[in-house]
Write a protein that holds these residues in place. Structure first.
Motif, mmCIF file in Angstrom:
data_model
loop_
_atom_site.group_PDB
_atom_site.id
_atom_site.type_symbol
_atom_site.label_atom_id
_atom_site.label_comp_id
_atom_site.label_asym_id
_atom_site.label_seq_id
_atom_site.Cartn_x
_atom_site.Cartn_y
_atom_site.Cartn_z
ATOM 1 N N ASP A 1 0.823 -1.214 0.000
ATOM 2 C CA ASP A 1 0.000 0.000 0.000
ATOM 3 C C ASP A 1 0.852 1.258 0.000
ATOM 4 O O ASP A 1 0.566 2.215 -0.727
ATOM 5 C CB ASP A 1 -0.959 -0.003 1.196
ATOM 6 C CG ASP A 1 -2.152 -0.926 0.948
ATOM 7 O OD1 ASP A 1 -2.195 -1.555 -0.132
ATOM 8 O OD2 ASP A 1 -3.021 -1.005 1.822
ATOM 9 N N ALA A 2 1.908 1.281 0.819
ATOM 10 C CA ALA A 2 2.775 2.470 0.856
ATOM 11 C C ALA A 2 3.402 2.686 -0.519
ATOM 12 O O ALA A 2 3.511 3.823 -0.991
ATOM 13 C CB ALA A 2 3.849 2.313 1.926
ATOM 14 N N GLU A 3 3.777 1.599 -1.189
ATOM 15 C CA GLU A 3 4.356 1.711 -2.535
ATOM 16 C C GLU A 3 3.352 2.330 -3.515
ATOM 17 O O GLU A 3 3.718 3.145 -4.355
ATOM 18 C CB GLU A 3 4.799 0.334 -3.058
ATOM 19 C CG GLU A 3 6.098 -0.169 -2.432
ATOM 20 C CD GLU A 3 7.274 0.787 -2.675
ATOM 21 O OE1 GLU A 3 7.329 1.410 -3.752
ATOM 22 O OE2 GLU A 3 8.112 0.928 -1.768
ATOM 23 N N ARG A 4 2.094 1.929 -3.383
ATOM 24 C CA ARG A 4 1.072 2.485 -4.286
ATOM 25 C C ARG A 4 0.894 3.992 -4.064
ATOM 26 O O ARG A 4 0.658 4.739 -5.008
ATOM 27 C CB ARG A 4 -0.273 1.771 -4.071
ATOM 28 C CG ARG A 4 -0.275 0.350 -4.637
ATOM 29 C CD ARG A 4 -1.578 -0.357 -4.330
ATOM 30 N NE ARG A 4 -2.742 0.259 -4.959
ATOM 31 C CZ ARG A 4 -3.998 -0.040 -4.641
ATOM 32 N NH1 ARG A 4 -4.256 -0.940 -3.707
ATOM 33 N NH2 ARG A 4 -4.999 0.547 -5.263
ATOM 34 N N ILE A 5 0.999 4.402 -2.803
ATOM 35 C CA ILE A 5 0.881 5.840 -2.508
ATOM 36 C C ILE A 5 2.124 6.576 -3.019
ATOM 37 O O ILE A 5 2.018 7.637 -3.647
ATOM 38 C CB ILE A 5 0.703 6.076 -0.984
ATOM 39 C CG1 ILE A 5 -0.586 5.413 -0.470
ATOM 40 C CG2 ILE A 5 0.729 7.571 -0.655
ATOM 41 C CD1 ILE A 5 -1.876 5.941 -1.036
ATOM 42 N N ARG A 6 3.299 6.006 -2.779
ATOM 43 C CA ARG A 6 4.550 6.659 -3.221
ATOM 44 C C ARG A 6 4.593 6.813 -4.739
ATOM 45 O O ARG A 6 5.187 7.754 -5.252
ATOM 46 C CB ARG A 6 5.766 5.862 -2.745
ATOM 47 C CG ARG A 6 6.012 6.008 -1.253
ATOM 48 C CD ARG A 6 7.301 5.298 -0.835
ATOM 49 N NE ARG A 6 7.258 5.004 0.581
ATOM 50 C CZ ARG A 6 7.289 3.774 1.111
ATOM 51 N NH1 ARG A 6 7.401 2.701 0.337
ATOM 52 N NH2 ARG A 6 7.217 3.618 2.420
ATOM 53 N N ALA A 7 3.932 5.898 -5.445
ATOM 54 C CA ALA A 7 3.890 5.984 -6.909
ATOM 55 C C ALA A 7 3.182 7.261 -7.377
ATOM 56 O O ALA A 7 3.339 7.681 -8.513
ATOM 57 C CB ALA A 7 3.202 4.749 -7.488
ATOM 58 N N THR A 8 2.391 7.881 -6.475
ATOM 59 C CA THR A 8 1.719 9.148 -6.827
ATOM 60 C C THR A 8 2.583 10.350 -6.435
ATOM 61 O O THR A 8 2.129 11.491 -6.528
ATOM 62 C CB THR A 8 0.362 9.292 -6.099
ATOM 63 O OG1 THR A 8 0.626 9.558 -4.700
ATOM 64 C CG2 THR A 8 -0.488 8.051 -6.205
ATOM 65 N N ASN A 9 3.786 10.074 -5.907
ATOM 66 C CA ASN A 9 4.721 11.101 -5.419
ATOM 67 C C ASN A 9 4.386 11.649 -4.040
ATOM 68 O O ASN A 9 5.037 12.586 -3.586
ATOM 69 C CB ASN A 9 4.882 12.273 -6.399
ATOM 70 C CG ASN A 9 5.637 11.848 -7.648
ATOM 71 O OD1 ASN A 9 6.552 11.003 -7.558
ATOM 72 N ND2 ASN A 9 5.262 12.388 -8.786
ATOM 73 N N ALA A 10 3.378 11.094 -3.392
ATOM 74 C CA ALA A 10 3.086 11.513 -2.011
ATOM 75 C C ALA A 10 3.938 10.653 -1.070
ATOM 76 O O ALA A 10 4.138 9.466 -1.329
ATOM 77 C CB ALA A 10 1.606 11.304 -1.698
ATOM 78 N N PRO A 11 4.438 11.246 0.035
ATOM 79 C CA PRO A 11 5.216 10.447 0.979
ATOM 80 C C PRO A 11 4.314 9.491 1.775
ATOM 81 O O PRO A 11 3.189 9.860 2.129
ATOM 82 C CB PRO A 11 5.852 11.488 1.908
ATOM 83 C CG PRO A 11 5.001 12.697 1.775
ATOM 84 C CD PRO A 11 4.350 12.660 0.423
ATOM 85 N N ALA A 12 4.801 8.285 2.028
ATOM 86 C CA ALA A 12 4.009 7.301 2.781
ATOM 87 C C ALA A 12 4.929 6.498 3.686
ATOM 88 O O ALA A 12 6.053 6.192 3.319
ATOM 89 C CB ALA A 12 3.272 6.372 1.822
ATOM 90 N N VAL A 13 4.427 6.185 4.865
ATOM 91 C CA VAL A 13 5.150 5.334 5.811
ATOM 92 C C VAL A 13 4.293 4.108 6.070
ATOM 93 O O VAL A 13 3.098 4.235 6.358
ATOM 94 C CB VAL A 13 5.403 6.079 7.148
ATOM 95 C CG1 VAL A 13 6.027 5.142 8.178
ATOM 96 C CG2 VAL A 13 6.293 7.287 6.931
ATOM 97 N N GLN A 14 4.890 2.946 5.940
ATOM 98 C CA GLN A 14 4.135 1.712 6.159
ATOM 99 C C GLN A 14 4.356 1.206 7.587
ATOM 100 O O GLN A 14 5.484 1.114 8.047
ATOM 101 C CB GLN A 14 4.604 0.637 5.177
ATOM 102 C CG GLN A 14 3.876 -0.685 5.304
ATOM 103 C CD GLN A 14 2.472 -0.654 4.694
ATOM 104 O OE1 GLN A 14 2.295 -0.221 3.565
ATOM 105 N NE2 GLN A 14 1.471 -1.107 5.440
#
Lengths: 221, 114
Positions: free
Chosen positions: A72-85
């Motif tokens: 899930d974090a990878e899917r968010i990062r693919a939009t250029n938004a920072p994500a922490v899993q």
């Protein structure tokens, strides 16, 4: 036999971290929303589309909670938004302590708001405050229209109900009475904002974005 | 499943009180609201399992459920609301708001002490 009165809140350890998180967010004027649903309701798809489409106006960071993997974090990062899993290794909900350490890892100075995507579960996450401003419950039409009365707790506590995957209603793929959901949810929660959306076709997303813009603006003010 | 977290907190809190007063806890009472999602059977099972080898081993846990309260907008009364039949118990109006649910609270502990 001796009886002593204790009157101690049982989840006080979690509540201490929740308070710490809410103080941090208040000081930084950052909106934080705790997104809760069953597994597979489309939370990550909704968030990924929201991050992609709003990234020029609202800087969004995401805390992802799952039992395993950082898909899930990878899917968010693919939009250029920072994500922490966060991986809970079997636990059915996120704790405020986990969110506290995830917030430490996000570039907070570069963000306007934070989403917490909780572990997929309509029951347990509702019992643990994380320090958020409000809860967003997501219910996909494939899950059925009886969920508000079957799982009243989370529908009673949420600020917004996103009814997701409404594209499935076209063509009669699922039997889902949206009016019943609205009536049942409002009986539990007068003020709940109900927004039917499809992250696939984009239907309803404009109304969701308007709500989010306004809420972010109020928190920033 | 989060009952294990609740049970662990109870074991820790009761054990700390037992250390303080130097006596064996016999029973404890906790209370909770209706929306906490706490299942009595699961919680009792988790408590019993986690109590093994602690001062709480063998003690009885009593769970009191506090009914969810609501305020009726039609007649103004406060009433215990039944979510499966959500209407005012006095005037039967469906126009009401839920009041905050009671938190999980460790109420009292009984110790084996002269």
């Amino acid at each position: 036999m001796e009886k002593i009165n204790v009157r101690k809140r049982i989840l006080s350890a979690n509540e201490r971290y929740a308070l710490k998180n809410s103080e941090l967010l208040a000081q930084r004027k950052q909106l934080c929303l705790n997104m809760i649903s069953s597994p597979g309701s489309g939370k990550t798809t909704l968030l990924a589309r929201t991050c992609s489409e709003l990234n020029t106006e609202i800087r969004i960071g995401v805390v992802e909670g799952d039992i395993q993997t950082d898909i899930d974090a990878e899917r968010i990062r693919a939009t250029n938004a920072p994500a922490v899993q966060i991986n809970t290794d079997g636990a059915c909900h996120l704790s405020a302590a986990q969110v506290s350490s995830a917030l430490d890892q996000l570039p907070l100075d570069d963000l306007d708001m934070i989403f917490i995507e909780n572990v997929g579960n309509l029951v347990c996450p509702g019992a643990f405050e994380l320090g958020e401003h409000g809860k967003i419950v997501v219910l996909s039409v494939a899950e059925g229209d009886d969920k508000p009365i079957k799982y009243p707790g989370i529908f009673a506590k949420s600020m917004v109900l996103l009814v997701s995957k409404i594209d499935l209603l076209d063509g009669g793929h699922v039997d889902f009475d949206l009016d019943r959901v609205k009536t049942d949810a409002r009986r539990l929660n007068k003020g709940v904002e109900i927004i039917p959306v499809s992250a696939k076709t984009g239907e309803g997303m404009a109304q969701w974005y308007d709500w989010l813009r306004e809420k972010t603006r109020q928190t920033r003010a | 499943m989060h009952e294990t977290v609740v049970a662990q907190s109870l074991v820790e809190a009761i054990s700390a009180e037992a250390d303080k007063c130097g006596a064996k806890p016999i029973s404890a009472k906790m209370s909770c609201g209706e929306l906490n999602g706490v299942n009595d059977e699961v919680l009792s099972f988790a408590f019993e399992a986690l109590a093994k080898g602690t001062p709480c081993e063998g003690m009885v846990l009593r769970i009191e459920h506090k009914p969810l309260q609501a305020k009726c907008h039609a007649c103004g009364c406060t009433f215990a609301v039944e979510l499966s039949d959500a209407r005012c118990s006095h005037c039967h109006s469906e126009d009401f708001e839920l009041l905050p649910d009671a938190p999980l609270v460790l109420e009292e502990i009984e110790f084996d002490k002269e």
